[in-house]
Design a protein around this motif. Sequence first.
Motif, PDB file in Angstrom:
ATOM      1  N   PHE A  14       0.845  -1.199   0.000  1.00  0.00           N
ATOM      2  CA  PHE A  14       0.000   0.000   0.000  1.00  0.00           C
ATOM      3  C   PHE A  14       0.885   1.255   0.000  1.00  0.00           C
ATOM      4  O   PHE A  14       0.604   2.226  -0.696  1.00  0.00           O
ATOM      5  CB  PHE A  14      -0.937  -0.009   1.209  1.00  0.00           C
ATOM      6  CG  PHE A  14      -1.933  -1.130   1.205  1.00  0.00           C
ATOM      7  CD1 PHE A  14      -3.051  -1.088   0.388  1.00  0.00           C
ATOM      8  CD2 PHE A  14      -1.745  -2.250   1.999  1.00  0.00           C
ATOM      9  CE1 PHE A  14      -3.981  -2.132   0.378  1.00  0.00           C
ATOM     10  CE2 PHE A  14      -2.663  -3.297   1.999  1.00  0.00           C
ATOM     11  CZ  PHE A  14      -3.779  -3.237   1.190  1.00  0.00           C
ATOM     12  N   LYS A  55      -2.615   2.029  10.738  1.00  0.00           N
ATOM     13  CA  LYS A  55      -2.154   1.448   9.472  1.00  0.00           C
ATOM     14  C   LYS A  55      -1.321   2.453   8.678  1.00  0.00           C
ATOM     15  O   LYS A  55      -1.503   3.671   8.805  1.00  0.00           O
ATOM     16  CB  LYS A  55      -3.357   1.006   8.631  1.00  0.00           C
ATOM     17  CG  LYS A  55      -4.135  -0.140   9.259  1.00  0.00           C
ATOM     18  CD  LYS A  55      -5.189  -0.658   8.287  1.00  0.00           C
ATOM     19  CE  LYS A  55      -5.989  -1.772   8.939  1.00  0.00           C
ATOM     20  NZ  LYS A  55      -6.839  -2.446   7.954  1.00  0.00           N
ATOM     21  N   ILE A  56      -0.462   1.877   7.825  1.00  0.00           N
ATOM     22  CA  ILE A  56       0.268   2.690   6.858  1.00  0.00           C
ATOM     23  C   ILE A  56      -0.180   2.262   5.451  1.00  0.00           C
ATOM     24  O   ILE A  56      -0.595   1.119   5.265  1.00  0.00           O
ATOM     25  CB  ILE A  56       1.804   2.535   7.027  1.00  0.00           C
ATOM     26  CG1 ILE A  56       2.210   1.056   6.921  1.00  0.00           C
ATOM     27  CG2 ILE A  56       2.253   3.135   8.328  1.00  0.00           C
ATOM     28  CD1 ILE A  56       3.713   0.836   6.887  1.00  0.00           C
ATOM     29  N   PRO A  57      -0.094   3.210   4.501  1.00  0.00           N
ATOM     30  CA  PRO A  57       0.470   4.545   4.588  1.00  0.00           C
ATOM     31  C   PRO A  57      -0.445   5.546   5.286  1.00  0.00           C
ATOM     32  O   PRO A  57      -1.659   5.452   5.210  1.00  0.00           O
ATOM     33  CB  PRO A  57       0.655   4.936   3.108  1.00  0.00           C
ATOM     34  CG  PRO A  57      -0.463   4.217   2.403  1.00  0.00           C
ATOM     35  CD  PRO A  57      -0.577   2.900   3.133  1.00  0.00           C
ATOM     36  N   ASP A  69      -6.543   6.459   3.783  1.00  0.00           N
ATOM     37  CA  ASP A  69      -5.540   5.450   3.567  1.00  0.00           C
ATOM     38  C   ASP A  69      -4.878   5.683   2.202  1.00  0.00           C
ATOM     39  O   ASP A  69      -4.894   6.817   1.695  1.00  0.00           O
ATOM     40  CB  ASP A  69      -6.158   4.060   3.682  1.00  0.00           C
ATOM     41  CG  ASP A  69      -7.298   3.792   2.689  1.00  0.00           C
ATOM     42  OD1 ASP A  69      -7.588   4.680   1.868  1.00  0.00           O
ATOM     43  OD2 ASP A  69      -7.881   2.701   2.722  1.00  0.00           O
ATOM     44  N   SER A  70      -4.343   4.596   1.605  1.00  0.00           N
ATOM     45  CA  SER A  70      -3.589   4.784   0.363  1.00  0.00           C
ATOM     46  C   SER A  70      -4.442   5.401  -0.748  1.00  0.00           C
ATOM     47  O   SER A  70      -3.945   6.186  -1.551  1.00  0.00           O
ATOM     48  CB  SER A  70      -2.984   3.457  -0.101  1.00  0.00           C
ATOM     49  OG  SER A  70      -3.981   2.518  -0.451  1.00  0.00           O
ATOM     50  N   TYR A 115      -0.624 -12.103   7.855  1.00  0.00           N
ATOM     51  CA  TYR A 115      -0.771 -12.046   9.310  1.00  0.00           C
ATOM     52  C   TYR A 115      -1.230 -13.392   9.858  1.00  0.00           C
ATOM     53  O   TYR A 115      -0.798 -13.823  10.929  1.00  0.00           O
ATOM     54  CB  TYR A 115      -1.753 -10.934   9.705  1.00  0.00           C
ATOM     55  CG  TYR A 115      -1.239  -9.530   9.425  1.00  0.00           C
ATOM     56  CD1 TYR A 115       0.121  -9.245   9.470  1.00  0.00           C
ATOM     57  CD2 TYR A 115      -2.116  -8.490   9.123  1.00  0.00           C
ATOM     58  CE1 TYR A 115       0.594  -7.971   9.220  1.00  0.00           C
ATOM     59  CE2 TYR A 115      -1.644  -7.207   8.873  1.00  0.00           C
ATOM     60  CZ  TYR A 115      -0.290  -6.951   8.917  1.00  0.00           C
ATOM     61  OH  TYR A 115       0.182  -5.691   8.669  1.00  0.00           O
ATOM     62  N   TYR A 169       3.856  -7.823  -4.534  1.00  0.00           N
ATOM     63  CA  TYR A 169       3.668  -8.311  -3.159  1.00  0.00           C
ATOM     64  C   TYR A 169       3.474  -9.832  -3.126  1.00  0.00           C
ATOM     65  O   TYR A 169       3.954 -10.508  -2.210  1.00  0.00           O
ATOM     66  CB  TYR A 169       2.478  -7.602  -2.515  1.00  0.00           C
ATOM     67  CG  TYR A 169       2.328  -7.923  -1.043  1.00  0.00           C
ATOM     68  CD1 TYR A 169       3.273  -7.501  -0.112  1.00  0.00           C
ATOM     69  CD2 TYR A 169       1.251  -8.676  -0.581  1.00  0.00           C
ATOM     70  CE1 TYR A 169       3.142  -7.800   1.237  1.00  0.00           C
ATOM     71  CE2 TYR A 169       1.113  -8.979   0.770  1.00  0.00           C
ATOM     72  CZ  TYR A 169       2.067  -8.533   1.676  1.00  0.00           C
ATOM     73  OH  TYR A 169       1.938  -8.834   3.018  1.00  0.00           O
ATOM     74  N   ARG A 173       5.469 -12.389  -0.731  1.00  0.00           N
ATOM     75  CA  ARG A 173       4.836 -13.162   0.355  1.00  0.00           C
ATOM     76  C   ARG A 173       4.271 -14.503  -0.073  1.00  0.00           C
ATOM     77  O   ARG A 173       3.995 -15.342   0.783  1.00  0.00           O
ATOM     78  CB  ARG A 173       3.705 -12.338   0.982  1.00  0.00           C
ATOM     79  CG  ARG A 173       4.132 -11.061   1.668  1.00  0.00           C
ATOM     80  CD  ARG A 173       5.070 -11.317   2.820  1.00  0.00           C
ATOM     81  NE  ARG A 173       5.270 -10.113   3.630  1.00  0.00           N
ATOM     82  CZ  ARG A 173       6.421  -9.815   4.235  1.00  0.00           C
ATOM     83  NH1 ARG A 173       7.470 -10.613   4.108  1.00  0.00           N
ATOM     84  NH2 ARG A 173       6.532  -8.719   4.967  1.00  0.00           N
TER      85      ARG A 173
HETATM   86  O1  99T Z   1      -3.231  -3.741  10.169  1.00  0.00           O
HETATM   87  C1  99T Z   1      -2.380  -3.178  10.882  1.00  0.00           C
HETATM   88  O2  99T Z   1      -2.554  -2.918  12.073  1.00  0.00           O
HETATM   89  C2  99T Z   1      -1.054  -2.806  10.281  1.00  0.00           C
HETATM   90  N1  99T Z   1      -0.991  -3.049   8.880  1.00  0.00           N
HETATM   91  C3  99T Z   1      -0.795  -2.090   7.954  1.00  0.00           C
HETATM   92  O3  99T Z   1      -0.629  -0.929   8.248  1.00  0.00           O
HETATM   93  C4  99T Z   1      -0.736  -2.538   6.498  1.00  0.00           C
HETATM   94  C5  99T Z   1       0.712  -2.556   6.075  1.00  0.00           C
HETATM   95  S1  99T Z   1       1.022  -3.613   4.710  1.00  0.00           S
HETATM   96  N2  99T Z   1      -1.419  -1.535   5.710  1.00  0.00           N
HETATM   97  C6  99T Z   1      -2.711  -1.698   5.371  1.00  0.00           C
HETATM   98  O4  99T Z   1      -3.329  -2.738   5.590  1.00  0.00           O
HETATM   99  C7  99T Z   1      -3.330  -0.492   4.677  1.00  0.00           C
HETATM  100  C8  99T Z   1      -4.674  -0.826   4.021  1.00  0.00           C
HETATM  101  C9  99T Z   1      -5.463   0.434   3.655  1.00  0.00           C
HETATM  102  N3  99T Z   1      -6.772   0.097   3.171  1.00  0.00           N
HETATM  103  C10 99T Z   1      -4.746   1.289   2.597  1.00  0.00           C
HETATM  104  O5  99T Z   1      -3.851   2.062   2.934  1.00  0.00           O
HETATM  105  O6  99T Z   1      -5.143   1.233   1.431  1.00  0.00           O
HETATM  106  C11 99T Z   1       2.063  -4.810   5.498  1.00  0.00           C
HETATM  107  C12 99T Z   1       2.440  -5.921   4.592  1.00  0.00           C
HETATM  108  C13 99T Z   1       3.476  -6.862   5.143  1.00  0.00           C
HETATM  109  O7  99T Z   1       4.162  -6.570   6.137  1.00  0.00           O
HETATM  110  O8  99T Z   1       3.653  -7.942   4.540  1.00  0.00           O
END
Ligand code: 99T
Length: 205
Positions: A14, A55-57, A69-70, A115, A169, A173
Amino acid sequence: MSTMTLFHSPASPFVRKVMVLLHETGQTDRVALHEVQLTPVAPSAAVVADNPAGKIPALRLADGSVLHDSRVILDYLDNQHVGEPLIPAGSARWRRLTLASLADAILDAAVLLRYETFLRPEDKRWDAWTAGQQDKIERALAYFERDCLAEIDSRFDVAAIGLACALGYLDLRQPQLGWRERFPGLAGWYADVAQRPSMQATQPK
Ligand code: 99T
């Protein structure tokens, strides 16, 4: 000089979408990167302070306000340059955003599976749920392969960026998926777009 701060992790697809758009639109100098490590069970305090979803970004602007979000960040940054928009206006807009949304759905499922397999204790895993998430990924890839190759190939915009980051990705993964053998049209397209400087500069680590 950087006026914005992006919460960043090199593995996040993202975040990568945002970085690719910054490269494609010549805006990388405007954004400082704040590296974070986070998962749902080990959140980053810095991220949580700016984005309650953790969450990031997330993108902090010069005035201190924060975007997430993104999808929102891409839209904002696409409004900050004078070139051809990467989120098109007019009749193409909704189709391209829908394809981008399907690419995000691949990512949502793939991140949940990451996860599930990396964080969740083995005795608490649920095979039917895991299979359901994997099916979402494979149905979406089959749809892109069968119905959307020419569309995706027509321009490198929000839809193509999303799909390219999703395929990158999956390489990171889910190398066992073997998506190139199963979806050769996507493999050919990706072999080309992966050479773009924006994709080369943002390869996941
Ligand atoms: O879910 C969490 O608490 C932490 N996860 C994130 O921040 C993930 C990082 S990718 N980001 C999202 O899920 C953002 C989704 C959101 N709808 C968007 O920004 O579009 C981590 C991938 C990895 O480590 O493999």
